[in-house]
Scaffold this motif. Structure first.
Motif, PDB file in Angstrom:
ATOM      1  N   GLY A 239      46.657  39.873  37.699  1.00 26.09           N
ATOM      2  CA  GLY A 239      45.795  40.884  38.090  1.00 26.09           C
ATOM      3  C   GLY A 239      44.625  40.506  38.247  1.00 26.09           C
ATOM      4  N   THR A 240      44.197  39.359  37.946  1.00 25.81           N
ATOM      5  CA  THR A 240      43.119  38.437  38.082  1.00 25.81           C
ATOM      6  C   THR A 240      42.459  37.027  38.088  1.00 25.81           C
ATOM      7  N   HIS A 241      41.713  36.604  37.964  1.00 29.21           N
ATOM      8  CA  HIS A 241      41.390  35.340  38.394  1.00 29.21           C
ATOM      9  C   HIS A 241      39.906  35.117  37.603  1.00 29.21           C
ATOM     10  N   VAL A 242      40.223  33.819  36.530  1.00 27.26           N
ATOM     11  CA  VAL A 242      39.322  33.649  35.126  1.00 27.26           C
ATOM     12  C   VAL A 242      39.000  32.539  35.787  1.00 27.26           C
ATOM     13  N   LEU A 243      37.539  32.274  35.358  1.00 26.84           N
ATOM     14  CA  LEU A 243      36.676  30.915  35.709  1.00 26.84           C
ATOM     15  C   LEU A 243      35.964  30.466  33.808  1.00 26.84           C
ATOM     16  N   VAL A 244      36.607  29.191  33.915  1.00 24.44           N
ATOM     17  CA  VAL A 244      36.029  29.009  32.041  1.00 24.44           C
ATOM     18  C   VAL A 244      35.094  27.324  32.711  1.00 24.44           C
ATOM     19  N   ALA A 245      33.904  28.031  31.554  1.00 20.97           N
ATOM     20  CA  ALA A 245      32.897  26.723  32.676  1.00 20.97           C
ATOM     21  C   ALA A 245      32.239  26.721  31.143  1.00 20.97           C
ATOM     22  N   VAL A 373      49.370  40.896  44.718  1.00 20.65           N
ATOM     23  CA  VAL A 373      50.962  39.636  45.034  1.00 20.65           C
ATOM     24  C   VAL A 373      50.739  38.850  43.956  1.00 20.65           C
ATOM     25  N   GLY A 374      49.771  38.637  43.328  1.00 22.25           N
ATOM     26  CA  GLY A 374      50.691  38.208  41.341  1.00 22.25           C
ATOM     27  C   GLY A 374      50.482  36.459  41.671  1.00 22.25           C
ATOM     28  N   VAL A 375      49.338  36.184  42.172  1.00 29.10           N
ATOM     29  CA  VAL A 375      49.454  34.718  42.020  1.00 29.10           C
ATOM     30  C   VAL A 375      47.530  34.734  41.647  1.00 29.10           C
ATOM     31  N   GLY A 376      47.688  34.814  40.456  1.00 28.59           N
ATOM     32  CA  GLY A 376      46.453  34.067  40.067  1.00 28.59           C
ATOM     33  C   GLY A 376      45.733  32.519  39.803  1.00 28.59           C
ATOM     34  N   VAL A 377      44.738  32.725  39.527  1.00 27.77           N
ATOM     35  CA  VAL A 377      43.956  31.188  39.007  1.00 27.77           C
ATOM     36  C   VAL A 377      42.904  31.164  38.100  1.00 27.77           C
ATOM     37  N   LEU A 394      33.669  34.295  43.237  1.00 26.64           N
ATOM     38  CA  LEU A 394      35.608  35.467  43.288  1.00 26.64           C
ATOM     39  C   LEU A 394      36.287  35.156  42.395  1.00 26.64           C
ATOM     40  N   PHE A 395      36.082  35.587  40.729  1.00 26.12           N
ATOM     41  CA  PHE A 395      36.778  34.966  39.835  1.00 26.12           C
ATOM     42  C   PHE A 395      36.131  36.605  38.923  1.00 26.12           C
ATOM     43  N   PRO A 396      36.353  37.077  38.941  1.00 25.36           N
ATOM     44  CA  PRO A 396      35.853  38.600  38.697  1.00 25.36           C
ATOM     45  C   PRO A 396      35.901  38.257  37.373  1.00 25.36           C
ATOM     46  N   ASP A 397      36.674  37.546  36.001  1.00 22.60           N
ATOM     47  CA  ASP A 397      36.204  37.405  35.358  1.00 22.60           C
ATOM     48  C   ASP A 397      35.687  35.989  34.558  1.00 22.60           C
TER      49      ASP A 397
END
Length: 475
Positions: A239-245, A373-377, A394-397
């Motif tokens: 239910g979200t997308h996560v960006l790690v930097a 629709v259940g596809v996360g990045v 575009l990454f909420p978290d």
């Protein structure tokens, strides 16, 4: 022109300006002695009442033996007051944890309020510029309650009228040094009031070993480490997308592999599919057997795999239209997590313009339409600049591990994150101290949280992959 006048001759000073007839005489008002006594008596009584109101337990413990001694003698006073310290000592010896939680931290908070914060409050406020000294009077923010947690002091403050949170955020270094802390963080609690956090020690200084694989299938949030307050760090991926930097060696692999480790039971149950893009061929290749055919390393294969994920997303959206607005993982429609180890290698650093366009378009499509629709990045990168990663918003978290420059903190976590205490550029480059340590800023909260991901070694990854391939419990 001017000279030092002895005694009270200044009263007869006629002028301080030469060649003028203006007379300057100091205004002297003699206060009656009775009025002075009344004022000082009132201040004394007000101070005692304030002391009783602020520290009732401490004052009761101090005054009770003296009152009992005056009323009944010292023998009776000793007899009546001895059971209290004896009982507290017995409590501490038999159940130290509850004693510290209910009594010890309150005593520590009172001591630090009196000896650290109240004692240094006026000079720190004036020197840092948060207070004002005008016409012989100090205008200071009001120091409120101090609460001690196992690792930090939480100091409540009422700001001066006209101050803002940014005024305090700009002086975090002044506050930390003034009160003898390693760092300081500020958070607005309500209008005009804020909470300052001063760590007493670092609970994330030691490396966290790989966490056990969950016993039951779960799509999330998955436990991947520990927060600074001691609670488990649960990372939401469905239910979200996560960006790690983070810079090289900051611990991005720890977050990726801890997440995969937490999802393994759900992968085995068919509720989750992990699609891996590994353009560096150095991180995800250790557990290649966990991904099956959904593993890509070359830019061409990565572009094809992303196009497949977009196709899955669009087919689901067509089937769900008008029927449901959120995704529930099932065997027929599992949650798809697309893991990209170094996303900048596929976008900004990709020499083939057509491949770069395809990959950027696919990632933008997934991050804008996929989570419903259940596809996360889950994407990781080293350089968070806009020209390198133009879809980072575009990454909420977002998670910021060790970064090279202070400006990069706000690039990753959003404007004002560093002012709120997300000092990702101060994380130690020593792997044992700083690898996996970072700050998380969630879509639902503007305040960054300091965390540390568990370290999943190469041996842990190979054991995981071998057990999964053999159909055994990967724990």
């Amino acid at each position: 022109m001017f000279k030092l006048l002895p005694g009270d001759e200044t009263r007869n000073l006629v002028t301080t300006t030469p060649d003028t007839a203006i007379v300057f005489r100091p205004a002297v008002i003699r206060t009656p002695a009775i009025l002075t006594l009344i004022i000082y008596t009132w201040r004394l009584l007000a101070g005692l009442v304030r002391l009783l109101w602020r520290h009732p337990v401490a004052m009761l413990a101090t005054l009770t033996p003296g009152v009992l001694t005056l009323l009944y003698g010292w023998q009776t006073a000793v007899l009546l007051t001895t059971p209290v310290p004896v009982g507290l000592a017995a409590w501490a010896l038999t159940n130290w944890n509850s004693f510290v939680r209910l009594i010890g931290r309150r005593l520590l908070a009172w001591w630090r309020l009196v000896w650290v914060y109240r004692r240094h409050w006026q000079p720190v406020m004036i020197v840092s510029g948060l207070g004002r000294h005008l016409w012989g009077r100090d205008y200071l923010p009001h120091l409120g309650k101090v609460t001690c947690t196992p690792w930090a002091d939480l100091v409540s403050v009422r700001m001066l009228k006209g101050q803002s949170v940014k005024d305090w955020a700009d002086r975090l270094d002044h506050l930390a040094q003034g009160f003898g802390a390693a760092s300081c963080r500020v958070a607005l609690t309500r209008a005009g009031r804020l909470t300052l956090t001063f760590p007493r020690h670092d609970p994330l200084a030691e490396r966290i070993p790989a966490l056990p694989v969950p016993g039951t299938p779960t799509v999330g949030p998955v436990e991947i480490g520990k927060q600074e307050d001691g609670r488990p760090w649960l990372l939401k991926v469905h239910g979200t997308h996560v960006l790690v930097a983070g810079a090289t060696g900051a611990g991005k692999g720890s977050i990726i592999w801890s997440t995969i480790r937490g999802l393994l039971p759900a992968v085995r149950a068919g509720l989750v599919e992990i699609w891996a893009l590994d353009p560096k061929l150095m991180e995800l290749s250790y557990g290649r057997s966990l991904f099956g055919a959904r593993y890509a390393a070359t830019p061409e294969d990565c572009a094809d795999l992303l196009d497949q994920a977009v196709t899955v997303m669009q087919n689901r959206a067509a089937r769900f239209a008008g029927l449901q607005r959120s995704h529930t993982p099932t065997v027929d429609d599992p949650f798809v997590l697309v893991v990209v180890d170094e996303v900048a290698f596929l976008t900004a650093y990709q020499s083939d313009r057509e491949l770069r366009r395809r990959i950027s378009a696919a990632l933008a499509t997934l991050t804008t339409q996929g989570r419903a629709v259940g596809v996360g990045v889950l994407a990781a990168l080293q350089d968070p600049r806009k020209e390198v990663m133009n879809i980072r918003n575009l990454f909420p978290d977002k998670i910021a591990l060790r970064l090279d420059e202070s400006e990069q903190v706000d690039m990753v976590l959003g404007d004002g994150a560093r002012d709120r205490g997300a000092l990702a550029d101060h994380i130690s480059p020593v792997p044992e101290l700083g690898a996996g340590v970072g700050y998380v800023r969630l879509e639902t909260s503007p305040d960054p949280v300091r965390v540390r991901a568990a370290y999943v070694s190469d041996t842990d990854i190979r054991d995981m992959a071998d057990a999964f391939a053999a159909g055994e419990d990967p724990r």
